[in-house]
Motif scaffolding. Structure first.
Motif, PDB file in Angstrom:
ATOM      1  N   GLU A  86       0.851  -1.199   0.000  1.00 14.58           N
ATOM      2  CA  GLU A  86       0.000   0.000   0.000  1.00 14.58           C
ATOM      3  C   GLU A  86       0.884   1.244   0.000  1.00 14.58           C
ATOM      4  N   ILE A  88     -18.916   1.256  -2.414  1.00 15.81           N
ATOM      5  CA  ILE A  88     -18.432   0.171  -1.541  1.00 15.81           C
ATOM      6  C   ILE A  88     -18.993  -1.207  -1.931  1.00 15.81           C
ATOM      7  N   GLY A 136     -12.962   0.101  -7.712  1.00 12.02           N
ATOM      8  CA  GLY A 136     -13.984   0.935  -8.321  1.00 12.02           C
ATOM      9  C   GLY A 136     -13.819   1.223  -9.801  1.00 12.02           C
ATOM     10  N   LYS A 146      -9.922   5.405  -0.228  1.00 13.72           N
ATOM     11  CA  LYS A 146     -10.927   6.475  -0.100  1.00 13.72           C
ATOM     12  C   LYS A 146     -11.728   6.337   1.194  1.00 13.72           C
TER      13      LYS A 146
HETATM   14  P1  FAD Z   1      -9.424   2.987  -3.426  1.00 15.48           P
HETATM   15  O1  FAD Z   1     -10.126   3.500  -2.248  1.00 15.48           O
HETATM   16  O2  FAD Z   1      -9.434   3.770  -4.668  1.00 15.48           O
HETATM   17  O3  FAD Z   1      -7.947   2.695  -2.961  1.00 15.48           O
HETATM   18  C1  FAD Z   1      -6.921   2.290  -3.821  1.00 15.48           C
HETATM   19  C2  FAD Z   1      -5.695   2.085  -2.955  1.00 15.48           C
HETATM   20  O4  FAD Z   1      -4.597   1.713  -3.790  1.00 15.48           O
HETATM   21  C3  FAD Z   1      -5.277   3.354  -2.204  1.00 15.48           C
HETATM   22  O5  FAD Z   1      -5.120   3.051  -0.842  1.00 15.48           O
HETATM   23  C4  FAD Z   1      -3.971   3.737  -2.873  1.00 15.48           C
HETATM   24  O6  FAD Z   1      -3.064   4.376  -1.984  1.00 15.48           O
HETATM   25  C5  FAD Z   1      -3.447   2.383  -3.313  1.00 15.48           C
HETATM   26  N1  FAD Z   1      -2.470   2.495  -4.400  1.00 15.48           N
HETATM   27  C6  FAD Z   1      -2.598   3.212  -5.548  1.00 15.48           C
HETATM   28  N2  FAD Z   1      -1.476   3.072  -6.303  1.00 15.48           N
HETATM   29  C7  FAD Z   1      -0.655   2.234  -5.625  1.00 15.48           C
HETATM   30  C8  FAD Z   1       0.640   1.703  -5.896  1.00 15.48           C
HETATM   31  N3  FAD Z   1       1.308   1.979  -7.024  1.00 15.48           N
HETATM   32  N4  FAD Z   1       1.201   0.879  -4.971  1.00 15.48           N
HETATM   33  C9  FAD Z   1       0.544   0.571  -3.821  1.00 15.48           C
HETATM   34  N5  FAD Z   1      -0.683   1.065  -3.515  1.00 15.48           N
HETATM   35  C10 FAD Z   1      -1.274   1.876  -4.416  1.00 15.48           C
HETATM   36  N6  FAD Z   1     -19.116   4.878  -2.037  1.00 15.48           N
HETATM   37  C11 FAD Z   1     -20.225   4.457  -1.385  1.00 15.48           C
HETATM   38  O7  FAD Z   1     -20.539   3.246  -1.423  1.00 15.48           O
HETATM   39  N7  FAD Z   1     -20.998   5.330  -0.665  1.00 15.48           N
HETATM   40  C12 FAD Z   1     -20.686   6.654  -0.575  1.00 15.48           C
HETATM   41  O8  FAD Z   1     -21.382   7.413   0.106  1.00 15.48           O
HETATM   42  C13 FAD Z   1     -19.547   7.127  -1.265  1.00 15.48           C
HETATM   43  N8  FAD Z   1     -19.187   8.438  -1.196  1.00 15.48           N
HETATM   44  C14 FAD Z   1     -17.938   8.819  -1.606  1.00 15.48           C
HETATM   45  C15 FAD Z   1     -17.477  10.094  -1.295  1.00 15.48           C
HETATM   46  C16 FAD Z   1     -16.172  10.465  -1.596  1.00 15.48           C
HETATM   47  C17 FAD Z   1     -15.679  11.831  -1.236  1.00 15.48           C
HETATM   48  C18 FAD Z   1     -15.312   9.525  -2.232  1.00 15.48           C
HETATM   49  C19 FAD Z   1     -13.880   9.893  -2.525  1.00 15.48           C
HETATM   50  C20 FAD Z   1     -15.787   8.268  -2.603  1.00 15.48           C
HETATM   51  C21 FAD Z   1     -17.093   7.894  -2.288  1.00 15.48           C
HETATM   52  N9  FAD Z   1     -17.593   6.619  -2.569  1.00 15.48           N
HETATM   53  C22 FAD Z   1     -18.756   6.181  -1.981  1.00 15.48           C
HETATM   54  C23 FAD Z   1     -16.854   5.696  -3.459  1.00 15.48           C
HETATM   55  C24 FAD Z   1     -16.008   4.692  -2.686  1.00 15.48           C
HETATM   56  O9  FAD Z   1     -15.252   5.372  -1.735  1.00 15.48           O
HETATM   57  C25 FAD Z   1     -15.067   3.984  -3.629  1.00 15.48           C
HETATM   58  O10 FAD Z   1     -15.780   3.420  -4.733  1.00 15.48           O
HETATM   59  C26 FAD Z   1     -14.289   2.859  -2.962  1.00 15.48           C
HETATM   60  O11 FAD Z   1     -13.896   3.201  -1.660  1.00 15.48           O
HETATM   61  C27 FAD Z   1     -13.076   2.557  -3.824  1.00 15.48           C
HETATM   62  O12 FAD Z   1     -12.388   1.466  -3.306  1.00 15.48           O
HETATM   63  P2  FAD Z   1     -11.224   0.767  -4.123  1.00 15.48           P
HETATM   64  O13 FAD Z   1     -11.114  -0.636  -3.611  1.00 15.48           O
HETATM   65  O14 FAD Z   1     -11.435   0.930  -5.578  1.00 15.48           O
HETATM   66  O15 FAD Z   1      -9.879   1.481  -3.713  1.00 15.48           O
END
Ligand code: FAD
Length: 487
Positions: free
Chosen positions: A31, A471, A463, A39
């Motif tokens: 990470e 989520i 996502g 997020k």
């Molecule tokens: P992400 O959360 O995008 O995380 C990706 C991870 O990969 C990060 O920790 C990053 O540091 C890591 N990473 C990236 N590149 C590298 C690398 N090269 N090496 C190692 N690590 C790396 N969803 C809902 O269900 N309800 C809501 O109300 C909602 N509201 C939202 C409000 C906001 C302001 C935001 C920002 C999002 C919201 N969402 C909501 C959407 C939801 O947060 C996301 O869809 C979800 O959390 C994304 O998860 P993910 O697994 O794609 O990873």
């Protein structure tokens, strides 16, 4: 034991880690940040705690399933409540509507306050359930990139109902047909924002979303949204997953069209399968830059982003709930600004999420923690410093008008999250909240698959891949993906 490496500990990365560990894999998560969750993290400032990103929690069974498959009782590790009021809506003319979790109560509320027949509400929620029942088994629980998905009974059931699944209309048109009062159309159009889309363009199929909130329920983790991250992180650690923080992956090592490892700080780490949880656009630009680029998928329009003011407020507003919406007077103009003009409308819809309503220790006594958010375009290099200052003024004026207050005098803490910082903190392309937008009917087919068709042993979750952002869908992406991996 077979070895796996996961790049990123977003919510999907955590779910993937738990699932692979349960399949007997050794799991190492790299990470880039110093904390898990991407997020879904939190910030704490001067006695105020804020959930940094997501605030609305639906389909909690997707979280619980991860405890069940690990042989644990979810309730002992992660507790939540069903919300009696999913959202409290405010308009400039003084109208207020509470979206009660009890649909009969909600229908009675809109009938008495807006003159909207209760039967229209029930009919709309039945249509929403119909879409869910037909599409969820196909689009949420399976890969769209495997032949078997299209040749089974769930798919065949859909082929015969295409006309009723909203594919040929827009969300706004369907809602205008369904409801008599423009405020109801606006309220139901808002569901397009749950995956960062435009209700005036997105297919009416997205009317699937109210089913989640009304028929299944809107929920709140008793310790706040960040507890989803924390409890899954603890579960993963407990199962033996190894986390490496401040460890940005620089490259996926590919030999003979097979992913065999990753490079972190110049060191190589090898594994049998590599899972990427990082946003796909930035992954292909960085850790997969030497590989063939699926340009058509990567160039798809992205979802909207957000501008958030985390405000510590020195007063309690008893009229406010956990989720509050102060609606724009011109919703169409607002979305035109977000998606076409790539700017911020001067009368934006303001969302205020206040976890201290349900969890009083999130703010000092007599105070509230306001997560004040508006939807904004994703980052295209706009003059954000100017836009943010203008938007801050518009938001304050709107809050003052609707709540009859002087909010600036009550602010004691302020922190800002905006498209540029969303991108820099989590690597999301253009700071989009949900990966690709769903503004056309082909969007579901133009997300990246959960595996690489070019490189063996390389898989994807999160996502920006199928089935999409938010989520529950991110958690499902981890499930769809790990189901493809042989233990
Ligand atoms: P992400 O959360 O995008 O995380 C990706 C991870 O990969 C990060 O920790 C990053 O540091 C890591 N990473 C990236 N590149 C590298 C690398 N090269 N090496 C190692 N690590 C790396 N969803 C809902 O269900 N309800 C809501 O109300 C909602 N509201 C939202 C409000 C906001 C302001 C935001 C920002 C999002 C919201 N969402 C909501 C959407 C939801 O947060 C996301 O869809 C979800 O959390 C994304 O998860 P993910 O697994 O794609 O990873």
């Amino acid at each position: 034991n077979k070895k796996s490496i996961i790049i990123g500990s977003g919510i999907a990365g955590l779910a993937a880690a738990i699932r692979l560990r349960n399949k007997g894999f050794e799991v190492n998560v790299f990470e880039a940040n110093s904390y898990p969750g991407g997020k879904l993290s939190e910030i704490i400032i001067q006695g105020y705690r804020f959930d940094a990103g997501p605030s609305l929690f639906t389909l909690p069974d997707q979280v619980e399933e991860l405890f069940h498959i690990s042989g644990k009782d979810p309730k002992a590790h992660f507790d939540y409540i069903r919300l009696p009021v999913a959202c409290h809506y405010f308009w400039e003319d003084g109208t207020q509507i509470k979206a009660f979790g009890d649909t009969k109560k909600f229908a009675a509320e809109v009938e008495s306050k807006l003159g909207e027949p209760a039967s229209y509400v029930f009919e709309s929620l039945q249509k929403s359930a119909f879409i869910y029942d037909h599409l969820a088994p196909l689009f949420m629980h399976k890969s769209l990139h495997r032949f078997g998905t299209w040749a089974n009974k769930d798919a065949i059931k859909c082929y015969f109902k295409l006309g009723k699944l909203g594919i040929f209309s827009t969300m706004n048109k369907a809602n205008e047909k369904q409801f008599s009062n423009p405020k109801m159309v606006q309220l139901f159009n808002r569901y397009a924002t749950y995956n960062g889309s435009n209700p005036y363009e997105t297919p009416a199929t997205l009317n699937i979303i109210p089913h989640l909130e009304f028929n299944i329920g809107a929920f709140f983790p008793k310790k706040g949204m960040h507890d989803i991250t924390l409890s899954l992180y603890k579960l993963a650690v407990n199962l033996g997953v190894k986390f490496h923080f401040d460890s940005k992956v620089e490259e996926v090592i590919v030999r003979d069209k097979k992913a065999i490892g990753v490079i972190v700080s110049g060191n190589s780490h090898f594994a049998d399968v590599i899972i990427n949880n990082m946003d796909m656009v930035n992954a292909y630009k960085t850790i997969l830059k030497k590989e063939k680029q699926p340009n058509r998928l990567l160039d798809q329009p992205k979802s909207s982003s957000a501008l958030i003011f985390y405000w510590g407020i020195k007063k309690v507003f008893p009229e406010l709930d956990l989720h509050n919406i102060l609606f724009s007077e011109n919703y169409k103009e607002e979305f035109d600004h977000i998606f076409n003009k790539k700017s911020i409308y001067q009368d934006p819809t303001v969302y205020i999420n206040i976890t201290s309503v349900n969890k009083p220790d999130d703010a000092p006594e007599g105070c509230m923690n306001w997560f004040t958010m508006i939807n904004v375009p994703n980052n295209q290099g706009q003059d954000w410093d100017r836009l943010i200052q203008e938007a801050r003024k518009s938001i304050i004026q709107k809050v003052n008008r609707i709540l009859k207050t002087d909010i600036e005098n009550l602010l004691e803490v302020e922190e800002i999250l905006e498209p540029r910082t969303i991108e820099s903190k989590t690597s999301s392309a253009n700071g989009a909240l949900y990966g690709n937008s769903s503004n056309n009917k082909y969007a579901a087919f133009l997300r990246h698959a959960n595996f690489s068709s070019e490189i063996k042993n390389l898989y994807f979750c999160g996502g920006s891949v199928h089935p999409g952002g938010g989520i529950p869908l991110c958690l499902l992406s981890a499930k769809i993906m790990t189901d493809m991996i042989k233990g």
